[in-house]
Design a protein around this motif. Structure first.
Motif, PDB file in Angstrom:
ATOM      1  N   SER A  15       3.044 -16.695   6.469  1.00 54.46           N
ATOM      2  CA  SER A  15       3.082 -16.460   5.019  1.00 54.46           C
ATOM      3  C   SER A  15       3.935 -15.255   4.652  1.00 54.46           C
ATOM      4  CB  SER A  15       1.665 -16.263   4.478  1.00 54.46           C
ATOM      5  OG  SER A  15       1.068 -15.103   5.040  1.00 54.46           O
ATOM      6  N   GLY A  16       4.025 -14.297   5.567  1.00 53.86           N
ATOM      7  CA  GLY A  16       4.771 -13.078   5.290  1.00 53.86           C
ATOM      8  C   GLY A  16       3.893 -11.869   5.042  1.00 53.86           C
ATOM      9  N   LYS A  17       2.621 -11.972   5.382  1.00 53.42           N
ATOM     10  CA  LYS A  17       1.724 -10.832   5.134  1.00 53.42           C
ATOM     11  C   LYS A  17       2.118  -9.608   5.944  1.00 53.42           C
ATOM     12  CE  LYS A  17      -1.808 -12.546   8.338  1.00 53.42           C
ATOM     13  NZ  LYS A  17      -1.010 -13.746   8.689  1.00 53.42           N
ATOM     14  N   SER A  18       2.673  -9.808   7.132  1.00 53.47           N
ATOM     15  CA  SER A  18       3.101  -8.661   7.940  1.00 53.47           C
ATOM     16  C   SER A  18       4.292  -7.950   7.303  1.00 53.47           C
ATOM     17  CB  SER A  18       3.452  -9.106   9.362  1.00 53.47           C
ATOM     18  OG  SER A  18       2.304  -9.572  10.034  1.00 53.47           O
ATOM     19  N   VAL A  19       5.157  -8.706   6.652  1.00 50.24           N
ATOM     20  CA  VAL A  19       6.298  -8.109   5.937  1.00 50.24           C
ATOM     21  C   VAL A  19       5.786  -7.238   4.800  1.00 50.24           C
ATOM     22  CG1 VAL A  19       8.332  -8.590   4.522  1.00 50.24           C
ATOM     23  CG2 VAL A  19       7.858 -10.000   6.531  1.00 50.24           C
ATOM     24  N   VAL A  20       4.821  -7.744   4.050  1.00 53.84           N
ATOM     25  CA  VAL A  20       4.227  -6.979   2.960  1.00 53.84           C
ATOM     26  C   VAL A  20       3.530  -5.734   3.506  1.00 53.84           C
ATOM     27  CG1 VAL A  20       2.458  -7.019   1.148  1.00 53.84           C
ATOM     28  CG2 VAL A  20       3.984  -8.976   1.440  1.00 53.84           C
ATOM     29  N   SER A  21       2.849  -5.865   4.626  1.00 59.54           N
ATOM     30  CA  SER A  21       2.169  -4.722   5.234  1.00 59.54           C
ATOM     31  C   SER A  21       3.167  -3.632   5.608  1.00 59.54           C
ATOM     32  CB  SER A  21       1.394  -5.164   6.476  1.00 59.54           C
ATOM     33  OG  SER A  21       0.320  -6.004   6.140  1.00 59.54           O
ATOM     34  N   ARG A  22       4.307  -4.033   6.181  1.00 58.52           N
ATOM     35  CA  ARG A  22       5.319  -3.046   6.564  1.00 58.52           C
ATOM     36  C   ARG A  22       5.892  -2.346   5.329  1.00 58.52           C
ATOM     37  NH1 ARG A  22       6.527  -6.999  10.515  1.00 58.52           N
ATOM     38  NH2 ARG A  22       8.234  -7.900   9.283  1.00 58.52           N
ATOM     39  N   MET A  23       6.087  -3.113   4.253  1.00 58.66           N
ATOM     40  CA  MET A  23       6.580  -2.511   3.006  1.00 58.66           C
ATOM     41  C   MET A  23       5.590  -1.482   2.478  1.00 58.66           C
ATOM     42  SD  MET A  23       8.191  -5.748   0.927  1.00 58.66           S
ATOM     43  CE  MET A  23       9.681  -6.577   1.493  1.00 58.66           C
TER      44      MET A  23
END
Length: 204
Positions: A15-23
């Protein structure tokens, strides 16, 4: 004592939750990664180690004490009952570890990234829920590309996770991550909104 706002970042695999977490981490929000910390605790926590060996045998660990990830995955994801057993063992320990970690943070907002927010009980330890989601086929393609898993393996994992429709019904915020609309401006806006409702931003 000022209370932080504890945000759960959840969503299915791909889903991209890790991308959001890094942001969020770059924006100054401490983020607790449930998956990474679960793996750490599975090699450090004596209770988890003994119970995993009891469930699946000594093969769960290599000679040097590291987790035999391939063996564990083959046992867990081949049987839904095994998933339940391991979750029941590991996730209460992870939840407790997160709660202790959150207390140590000196920030108005902290976040916890987890793919199984409700099943793990982490929902009981947070104030707000953010769901990051994408169309199922998009999630499948992303996961195949980044992980090397085949479609059957990815679909098996997706089928063992709560779907986006169910998650969205129980969320406070959502981010649709289709890869076209930039995520960062929306993440910045959300972080500011969370800071505004924190006791750090609004002391009595």
């Amino acid at each position: 004592m000022k209370e932080v706002v504890k945000l759960a970042i959840t969503g299915s695999i791909g889903s991209g939750k890790s991308v959001v977490s890094r942001m969020m981490s770059v924006l100054g929000v401490p983020v607790y990664d449930c998956d990474a910390n679960a793996k750490r605790l599975m090699t450090e926590n004596p209770f988890i180690i003994s119970e995993l060996k009891r469930m699946f045998g000594e093969e769960c660990y290599e000679d040097d004490g590291t987790l035999n990830r391939q063996y564990i995955a083959s046992r867990i994801f081949s049987d839904k009952e095994n998933i339940k057993r391991v979750n029941a063992l590991v996730h209460p320990v992870v939840k407790s570890d997160f709660e202790q970690w959150a207390v140590r943070q000196n920030a108005p907002v902290v976040a916890v990234e987890t793919a199984i927010l409700y099943e793990s009980g982490i929902i009981e330890a947070v104030d707000r829920v953010l769901v990051v989601w994408a169309e199922r086929e998009t999630a499948i393609q992303r996961t195949m590309w980044r992980s090397g898993m085949n479609r059957t393996q990815v679909e098996s994992r997706l089928n063992n996770q709560m779907g986006a429709d169910d998650l969205l019904l129980m969320s406070d915020y959502s981010l649709y991550n289709d890869g076209d609309e930039p995520l960062l401006p929306r993440v910045i806006s959300l972080v500011q909104e969370l800071k505004n409702i924190s006791d750090f931003a609004n002391p009595e």
